[in-house]
Design a protein around this motif. Structure first.
Motif: not given
Lengths: 231, 288
Positions: A61-62, A100-104, B106-110, B124-126
């Motif tokens: 995100q950075g 998983g990580g895909a959306p972001e 990313a969301d679960m982590a947040g 989240l930017r998601g």
């Protein structure tokens, strides 16, 4: 497949490439392909290993990821992808692994490349579920959506390479692999495939690239009895 | 020895109760398999299971009927394919229906970070363009009070119990993790109670200054369970058992073979050491 491609690049023309896996390994230099994105092999030779919140917050995100590699079960004409379900969400015909990580990755990497086998089942006119954003509804809809980065700049398949039209953002066949015909590519697409007026031929791999890839796969097979995979 | 160091069976009996929200974490590395088996042995039910990457251990817990709900972001057997018991529960409601609440990594982590931080939600930017928010009422949006940007917001996760596996603890119960550290620290600090299983208990952790160390006073129980992460791996102790992960695909494909395997090796054994002998898994003593 993305892991094999990225490591082949690292071992050939791009020795300085920084491979980041979502498990938190930055600057991974695996000697063999990992079976999963969290293998110890990735941590062992990485520049640093960070926590999961850190990899997604500071590094993704950075805005520090240049290229995000994504796979998918389905892709549509605007490079949006589905990795969640086939059929209805509440009563799926096939339950896939999910986001998983895909959306972001799809909405924060500076650009994404999608690697997928091209068939009528995977290249669909309408996704059963939209997991991760590509060019949304085409045109400037992605830019207006709040997603950052250029989105999918290439969809690489077993038949050729598709790139988005600069205005409509519709995926267009711009290169074709040796031995493949345009008709084959069209027959493997669930919508009326746009084809570039001048179609490039994918350059075949060099002898050195092939040898490097085969050695990588052989080392991998010796290490864990499989050519290696990701997610 | 402090009171916190105890056998795994006692830790599970004391801290894991029916109906709770329970997180077993470990991102491919250090997955707390032995602890998951103990929860199955003690026949816990109606759990809301939380885990970023439900893989074989949650396949086993779901297939044995421990769960009524699952909160997750990616479910599969990494590098192998589907997890069949998870799919059977979602697609066919077997052995019981499984409610799902689905997020991104990313969301679960947040969400865990918010939980560990005492904050009510994570930002989240998601999820731009994604259908996930349509199916998960916990994924909402918020307007940044400074820039006006729309961002995703999801509630903190505060499990009743978090369970992790780590390389070692000292005799007070301070825990040291190295390698891929994943979400373990956040998951522990977000929880009301935390159980850690470890490969070994040592006199001195000899932890480097910036190591991922979880102090004993935030933990409820520390249990000595060598090979407790098998078939996942413990960096510096043993590698991932890829052959088992592939074999699981065949074992778990059909309900009958799955149940027979679980009955024989998990329900039919009293602890992890016996499980390893029963399932024919060699104790690896060599340090990788």
């Amino acid at each position: 497949m993305p892991s094999a491609a990225a490591n082949l690049a690292r071992l050939t023309h791009a020795p300085g490439v920084v491979l980041i896996y979502e498990s938190g390994t930055i600057g991974a230099k695996p000697d063999v392909l990992p079976l999963s994105i969290g293998d110890g092999e990735l941590a062992e030779h990485a520049d640093t290993v960070v926590s999961i919140p850190e990899i997604f917050r500071y590094w993704l995100q950075g805005g520090r990821v240049d290229v995000g590699f994504l796979g998918a079960a389905q892709v549509d004409r605007f490079g949006n992808i589905n990795t969640t379900v086939i059929g209805d969400y509440a009563h799926p015909k096939v339950r896939l692994p999910g986001a998983g990580g895909a959306p972001e990755i799809a909405s924060n990497a500076k650009q994404t490349w999608i690697i997928i086998k091209q068939t009528k089942r995977s290249f669909v006119p309408k996704l059963d579920f939209m997991t991760s954003v590509g060019h949304l509804e085409g045109g400037d809809s992605r830019a207006r959506s709040g997603a950052r980065g250029a989105g999918p700049t290439a969809v690489i398949t077993d038949l050729g390479v598709l790139t988005p039209d600069p205005v409509t953002r519709e995926l267009t066949l711009t290169a074709i692999h040796p031995g493949i015909t345009v008709e084959q590519a069209k027959a493997a697409t669930g919508w009326e495939l746009k084809v570039a007026p001048t179609l490039a031929a994918t350059a075949p791999p060099t002898a050195a690239e092939l040898a490097t890839l085969r050695e990588l796969h052989a080392r991998t097979a010796r290490a864990h009895g499989t050519p290696g995979a990701t997610e | 020895m402090t009171a916190k160091i105890m056998p795994l069976a006692e830790a599970v009996a004391r801290h894991v109760k029916d109906g709770q929200t329970v997180a077993l974490e470990g991102f491919t590395h250090l997955i707390p398999f032995a602890a998951g088996h103990e929860v199955i042995r003690q026949a816990r039910k109606d759990l809301t299971l939380v885990r970023m990457t439900p893989d074989i251990i949650y396949d086993q817990m779901i297939g044995m009927g421990c769960a009524r709900a699952l909160v997750f972001s990616w479910g599969g057997n990494p590098g192998v394919g589907s997890i069949h018991r998870f799919r059977d529960a979602i697609e066919n409601g077997w052995p019981k229906p499984l409610a799902i609440q689905e997020h991104s990594h990313a969301d679960m982590a947040g969400r865990y970070q918010a939980g560990a931080s005492g904050l009510p939600f994570s930002v989240l930017r998601g999820y731009v363009g994604s259908d996930l928010p349509k199916h998960n009422p916990n994924i909402r949006s918020i307007e940044c009070p400074f820039t006006g940007e729309r961002l995703a917001a999801t509630p903190a996760i505060n499990p009743d119990v978090t369970v992790i596996h780590a390389q070692k603890a000292d005799r007070k119960g301070n825990v040291l993790i190295h390698g891929i550290v994943g979400i373990q620290k956040e998951a522990v600090l977000a929880a009301r109670a935390a159980i850690v299983t470890v490969e070994e208990i040592v006199d001195d952790l000899a932890a480097p200054m910036n190591a991922c160390l979880i102090p004993h006073w935030v933990l409820s129980a520390v249990c000595h369970v060598p090979m407790g992460a098998h078939p996942s791996y413990a960096h510096g102790y043993y590698g991932r058992d890829n052959a088992f992960c592939k074999a699981w695909d065949g074992i778990s494909k059909e309900r009958e073979t799955f149940l027979a395997w679980m009955q024989k090796h998990v329900m039919g054994t009293k602890d992890h050491a016996e499980f390893l002998r029963s399932a024919g898994i060699a104790m690896e003593t060599a340090r990788a």
